[in-house]
Scaffold this active site. Structure first.
Site, mmCIF file in Angstrom:
data_model
loop_
_atom_site.group_PDB
_atom_site.id
_atom_site.type_symbol
_atom_site.label_atom_id
_atom_site.label_comp_id
_atom_site.label_asym_id
_atom_site.label_seq_id
_atom_site.Cartn_x
_atom_site.Cartn_y
_atom_site.Cartn_z
ATOM 1 N N LYS A 41 -37.383 21.051 -18.347
ATOM 2 C CA LYS A 41 -35.961 21.269 -18.621
ATOM 3 C C LYS A 41 -35.797 22.522 -19.477
ATOM 4 C CE LYS A 41 -31.964 18.787 -20.540
ATOM 5 N NZ LYS A 41 -31.526 17.519 -21.175
ATOM 6 N N SER B 178 -27.640 15.930 -18.627
ATOM 7 C CA SER B 178 -27.871 17.365 -18.641
ATOM 8 C C SER B 178 -29.202 17.761 -18.000
ATOM 9 C CB SER B 178 -27.834 17.882 -20.085
ATOM 10 O OG SER B 178 -28.858 17.289 -20.867
ATOM 11 N N SER C 18 -28.764 11.725 -20.577
ATOM 12 C CA SER C 18 -29.189 12.961 -19.918
ATOM 13 C C SER C 18 -30.512 12.867 -19.178
ATOM 14 C CB SER C 18 -29.264 14.099 -20.939
ATOM 15 O OG SER C 18 -27.966 14.465 -21.355
#
Length: 511
Positions: free
Chosen positions: A112, A187, A211
């Site tokens: 990420k 996210s 997320s």
């Protein structure tokens, strides 16, 4: 629009073992009779370089459709794979020595973009940070690399990691591999999308309101939100402030449930002993509960019928397979889930320092942004920020500086009731979201549906997100498996059972 493609389907443990012996098992051929876990497999001798190259090829095939990987490091990854091949060739102590020292040797990894990965962008989708490059590895990434994993690149996030769709004006929007017109979530949506599309073996995400779990749910993969304080959250952007470090967790994301445990052991590092990950779990001795919905919150939409039905199917299978009684419970306090999450995210730390305003983060490295002004600029296409980020900034302006005593009481009551219910041998099932992956931008019309995941962050509990097949539209179904604090090993064990029972990850190209 369906994503039609073949896939590279193998678990971390299979991949690691085959790299060590220079034998690799593929089931990426478009043949429904070839399965990794069955007897009909195609065995080929390949090098680690060929393994990494296969995943690079896969990313290059699907990423133009998904927009999940926003910056690659393919050349460096191939060099590192060549070093793996050399290491294997020169090792004289046997495979066991390498496996003990480098349990992820040669395993392709996605990261990420909000985690620092040396030499890679570290922007979290902010145009103002477009030239920021990580000068170190975050502890979590460093541990995975030391275990032998090979990062292939970094993946897209929502702007500042505070929205349920991975969309920003720096990298654009990420799509769902099961339907390109739908969101991958946020996210950690880039992670969810590229893993669901078989572009990496394992990945890492962070979770302060869902997320990890929402992208895993939308993209049909497994993910684990660890008990807070165990896996390091250092060198992430944006940093936490106020009491937010109590609610933020980092954890593994992957297609196969059996990969969660070895990943978590490595990611937890010196704190792994806190989670009893080596303890064998007898599911027949656990106490199971199911919570079908939040009781009718004014902020969230009702849970869809297909998600209610699949959770009931889980209950029936558990009762039939283990002879247990799964008790349905309800907590009236859950209807205040959004207010609880919003209140606690805004609480000051022990020294009385409040959280850093979101508008200030939006403006960095310059002056704080003015959300109302940014909204006016957005209306004429001049803002560098997404409407979602502007909305978060506007919502923060409306937050009272004084916490509601009623909401505090509801949270404390819920915390006590849930902890008493779970103890050290209980788990409960809870919907991941009121609906399956929505169309792009539709979360703007249902901004608080993340509450189904967010409330668990405030309670500080571990959760494993588990896929449960596909609905009639070919979109992933799933459920959260929630355990007591530090009882992560229980939810991981249940995830293995659910994978064996409901099939786990499904190839997007097979629909």
């Amino acid at each position: 629009m369906k994503l039609l493609c073949c896939y590279l389907g193998f678990t971390l443990s299979h991949l690691h073992n085959y790299i060590l012996t220079l034998v690799f098992v593929f089931d990426f051929l478009p043949n429904p009779n070839i399965h990794l876990h069955g007897l009909n497999v195609v065995c080929l001798q390949v090098s680690s370089v060929e393994v990494v190259q296969a995943y690079i090829d896969r990313i290059q095939e699907v990423n133009p459709l998904l927009n999940a990987v926003v910056k690659d490091r393919f050349a460096a990854a191939l060099q590192e794979a060549a070093q793996v091949d050399k290491l294997i060739e020169e090792e004289t102590g046997g495979e066991e020595v390498l496996e003990d020292r480098l349990p992820l040797l040669g395993v392709p990894l996605s990261v990420k973009e909000s985690f620092a990965l040396l030499g890679m962008p570290f922007t979290t989708g902010m145009i103002s940070r477009r030239r920021v490059v990580a000068t170190v590895d975050s502890p979590l990434v460093a541990q995975l690399k030391r275990a032998g994993a090979i990062p292939l690149g970094v993946t897209n996030t929502s702007e500042l990691c505070m929205w349920g769709e991975s969309h920003n004006h720096l990298y654009g929007i990420t799509s769902n591999p099961y339907d390109l017109e739908r969101t991958s979530g946020g996210s950690s949506g880039g992670e969810g999308s590229i893993l669901g599309g078989a572009g990496a073996v394992i990945g890492v995400g962070s979770d302060i309101g869902g997320s990890i779990r929402i992208p895993c749910f939308f993209n049909g993969i497994f993910g684990h939100k660890t008990t807070p304080g165990v896996v390091s959250c250092e060198n992430q952007y944006p940093p936490t402030s106020g009491r937010q470090d109590e609610y933020l967790s980092s954890g593994p994301m992957c297609r196969y449930a059996e990969d969660l445990l070895p990943m978590l052991k490595i990611m937890a590092g010196p704190k792994a002993h806190m989670l009893s990950l080596n303890t064998k779990v007898d599911l027949k001795k656990l106490r199971f509960f199911t919570i079908p919905h939040d009781g009718g919150s004014a902020f969230t939409y009702p849970v869809s019928k297909d998600l209610i039905d699949i959770q009931r199917k889980v209950v029936r299978r558990l009762e039939a397979d283990f002879g247990v009684k799964v008790q349905e419970v309800q907590f009236p306090e859950l209807r205040y889930g959004f207010q609880i999450w919003d209140t606690y995210m805004g609480l000051p730390d022990k020294e009385g320092k409040p959280p850093k305003p979101f508008a200030e983060l939006m403006g960095e490295p310059g002056r704080p942004a003015w959300p109302v002004w940014e909204l006016l600029k957005w209306m004429i296409g001049k803002s560098e920020h997404t409407l979602a980020a502007i909305g978060v900034g506007l919502l923060e302006v409306t937050r009272s500086s004084k916490a509601s005593s009623f909401i505090i009481q509801q949270k404390e009551k819920l915390q006590k009731e849930v902890e008493e219910l779970l103890g050290t041998d209980g788990v409960f099932f809870y919907p991941s979201h009121p609906r399956v992956a929505p169309k792009h931008h539709h979360p703007l019309f249902r901004p608080f549906d993340f509450t189904y995941t967010g409330i668990i962050n405030i309670l500080g509990l571990p959760i494993t997100q588990c896929p449960l097949g596909l609905n009639e539209e070919g979109l992933p179904l799933g459920v959260q498996v929630v355990g007591g604090k530090l009882q992560d090993h229980l939810t991981l064990a249940v995830a293995l059972y659910l994978e064996n029972t409901f099939g786990g990850w499904r190839d997007p190209g097979a629909n």
